[in-house]
Design a protein around this motif. Structure first.
Motif, PDB file in Angstrom:
ATOM      1  N   TYR A 180      29.888  36.044  46.371  1.00  0.00           N
ATOM      2  CA  TYR A 180      31.278  35.868  46.045  1.00  0.00           C
ATOM      3  C   TYR A 180      31.463  36.601  44.787  1.00  0.00           C
ATOM      4  CZ  TYR A 180      35.316  33.655  43.936  1.00  0.00           C
ATOM      5  OH  TYR A 180      36.768  33.422  43.536  1.00  0.00           O
ATOM      6  N   THR A 181      32.488  37.295  44.633  1.00  0.00           N
ATOM      7  CA  THR A 181      33.143  38.059  43.700  1.00  0.00           C
ATOM      8  C   THR A 181      34.234  37.697  43.194  1.00  0.00           C
ATOM      9  OG1 THR A 181      31.820  40.185  44.472  1.00  0.00           O
ATOM     10  CG2 THR A 181      33.277  40.454  42.665  1.00  0.00           C
ATOM     11  N   PRO A 182      34.352  36.936  42.045  1.00  0.00           N
ATOM     12  CA  PRO A 182      35.490  36.252  41.228  1.00  0.00           C
ATOM     13  C   PRO A 182      36.449  37.378  40.728  1.00  0.00           C
ATOM     14  CG  PRO A 182      33.723  35.638  40.042  1.00  0.00           C
ATOM     15  CD  PRO A 182      33.077  36.743  40.954  1.00  0.00           C
ATOM     16  N   ILE A 183      37.374  37.570  41.326  1.00  0.00           N
ATOM     17  CA  ILE A 183      38.413  38.488  40.844  1.00  0.00           C
ATOM     18  C   ILE A 183      39.712  37.648  41.251  1.00  0.00           C
ATOM     19  CG2 ILE A 183      39.102  41.099  40.829  1.00  0.00           C
ATOM     20  CD1 ILE A 183      36.707  41.619  42.778  1.00  0.00           C
ATOM     21  N   TYR A 184      40.488  38.112  40.008  1.00  0.00           N
ATOM     22  CA  TYR A 184      41.822  37.248  40.177  1.00  0.00           C
ATOM     23  C   TYR A 184      42.862  38.463  40.448  1.00  0.00           C
ATOM     24  CZ  TYR A 184      39.827  33.081  38.120  1.00  0.00           C
ATOM     25  OH  TYR A 184      38.942  32.250  38.000  1.00  0.00           O
ATOM     26  N   ALA A 185      42.908  39.108  41.583  1.00  0.00           N
ATOM     27  CA  ALA A 185      43.521  40.351  41.842  1.00  0.00           C
ATOM     28  C   ALA A 185      44.988  40.041  41.870  1.00  0.00           C
ATOM     29  CB  ALA A 185      42.858  41.191  42.933  1.00  0.00           C
ATOM     30  N   THR A 186      45.382  38.974  42.115  1.00  0.00           N
ATOM     31  CA  THR A 186      46.948  38.577  42.238  1.00  0.00           C
ATOM     32  C   THR A 186      47.596  38.285  41.070  1.00  0.00           C
ATOM     33  OG1 THR A 186      46.538  36.713  42.936  1.00  0.00           O
ATOM     34  CG2 THR A 186      46.623  38.178  44.901  1.00  0.00           C
ATOM     35  N   CYS A 187      46.870  38.061  39.936  1.00  0.00           N
ATOM     36  CA  CYS A 187      47.495  37.309  38.944  1.00  0.00           C
ATOM     37  C   CYS A 187      47.990  38.535  37.995  1.00  0.00           C
ATOM     38  CB  CYS A 187      46.182  36.676  37.901  1.00  0.00           C
ATOM     39  SG  CYS A 187      46.879  35.835  36.652  1.00  0.00           S
TER      40      CYS A 187
END
Length: 412
Positions: free
Chosen positions: A100-107
């Motif tokens: 799992y790659t934790p990216i907050y791409a919608t923030c």
């Protein structure tokens, strides 16, 4: 009363009253394999390795804009937090089933709270470049045993307008990964085979705080609050919601059975708990938090979104708890809903009263057995074991790292 005769109105409200009489319906367990799947426990069935990325990909982004914690795209944040302390997490990548790659791409929100997806592709590319150069696991499958949470309007197509999302397509370097996304529509370029469709985030604590007594009558027949036209982005009114919302307004704005408006009252949650049916039409995308709210508040969801793929469809019997209306039949909504026998409505309400149904649609803090976090893990566990064909030969490459719009290739 013109078209809507008193006789028809009386008949419909008598129908609604019969439903209201069993305001506290007994719970009915979901029958068959769906009920078993809904109650699955993923612990012990899979192990997930969480990449430790620099905070610029997640925590620092959130620090700049805490509004992301309550946005309907917040599942990407809460999934990260959940996995960090989940018993399925492993610190040994060699024994992991999934990465799992934790990216907050919608923030990335405008001052008014609207999402801006334009930086997301570059952020995701940057993170994958880092992962592929720092660990060996991406390169051996080119992401086929990795999953990403991408809760944008059209998932990893990263645009809020469907025409442009289709033109973009899914980010090329994510084509082999499993995408966990709110968007779901059959035969659509923004939904890969094997993707896991999830509910959008709706604030569990806020909804729980607005619960009303169970014996409150459901005196509203049909309820909806939201836009019917998006005059800023679709002034002619034919593109937004493919005209379905406009059709609801034009056909039923004066129908006393329909409590519909663009106004969003402070009693919105309470009103849903007083309604028999809650309209869940498509907007720019086919999904919205209304679906979650309807299930949690026991209001039968009326789903108006052709070819929609609903959250956790292998565990939640949507055909049994909801009503599906084709977009072209919106003008017949009154006839469709008043024709449903009371006993059918009561059974749908009993199923909706099942706590496991409500829990599966929510991302609570802390997590609870059977909640949306666990349903995602169940979906990942059901995809195991991985086929041997996902593993590449030495030096074999499938993905094209230079494909896609030129703007996506710029450094992030």
């Amino acid at each position: 009363m013109g078209k809507w005769s008193w006789g028809f109105l009386f008949l419909a409200f008598a129908f609604a009253s019969s439903i209201a009489a069993e305001r506290n319906p007994r719970t009915e367990r979901i029958s068959g394999s769906a009920g078993d799947v809904l109650e699955d426990d993923p612990v012990g069935r899979l192990k997930v390795y969480v990449y430790e990325l620099p905070s610029k990909y997640n925590k620092k982004i959130l620090q700049k804009d805490p509004r992301c914690l309550s946005h309907m795209f917040a599942a990407e944040i809460y999934m990260h937090r959940f996995l960090l302390s989940s018993p399925v997490r492993t610190l040994n990548p060699e024994e992991a089933d999934w990465f799992y790659t934790p990216i907050y791409a919608t923030c990335d929100l405008t001052p008014t709270g609207l999402p801006l997806p334009f930086k997301s592709p570059r952020m995701v590319r940057s993170a994958i470049q880092l992962v592929s150069s720092s660990w060996p696991y991406w390169n051996r499958t080119e992401g086929a045993d990795h999953f990403f949470v991408v809760p944008h309007d059209f998932g990893a197509c990263f645009h809020y307008q469907e025409e442009k999302a289709i033109k973009r397509g899914i980010l090329p370097i994510l084509q082999r990964a499993t995408l966990v996304q709110t968007f779901g529509q059959r035969n659509h370029v923004c939904l890969n085979d094997g993707s896991i469709t999830i509910p959008p985030y709706a604030p569990p604590q806020k909804m729980q705080a607005r619960k009303i007594p169970l014996n409150t009558p459901r005196s509203i027949f049909v309820y909806f609050r939201g836009l019917f036209y998006d005059v800023n982005n679709d002034p002619e009114g034919g593109y937004y919601a493919r005209g379905a919302r406009a059709a609801v307004w034009e056909n039923f704005k004066n129908n006393p059975l329909f409590d519909i408006s663009t106004e969003h009252p402070t009693t919105y949650y309470e009103d849903m708990q007083r309604a028999v049916f809650c309209l869940c039409p498509l907007g720019w995308a086919p999904w919205s938090p209304r679906l979650v709210e309807a299930v949690v508040f026991g209001c039968i969801p009326v789903i108006i979104a052709d070819d929609i793929v609903l959250p956790f469809a292998d565990a939640i019997p949507w055909e049994e708890i909801g009503v599906f209306v084709a977009e072209e039949d919106v003008h017949k909504l009154d006839t469709i809903l008043t024709s449903i026998p009371p006993e059918v409505i009561l059974r749908k309400q009993r199923l909706l009263a099942n706590p496991s149904m409500k829990r599966a649609m929510l991302f609570p803090q802390p997590a609870l057995p059977g909640d949306a976090f666990h349903q995602i893990l169940n979906g990942l566990a059901r995809k195991l074991p991985h086929q041997k064909s996902i593993y590449l030969k030495p030096s074999e490459k499938i993905l094209n790292w230079t494909a896609g719009p030129v703007g996506d290739l710029k450094p992030w």
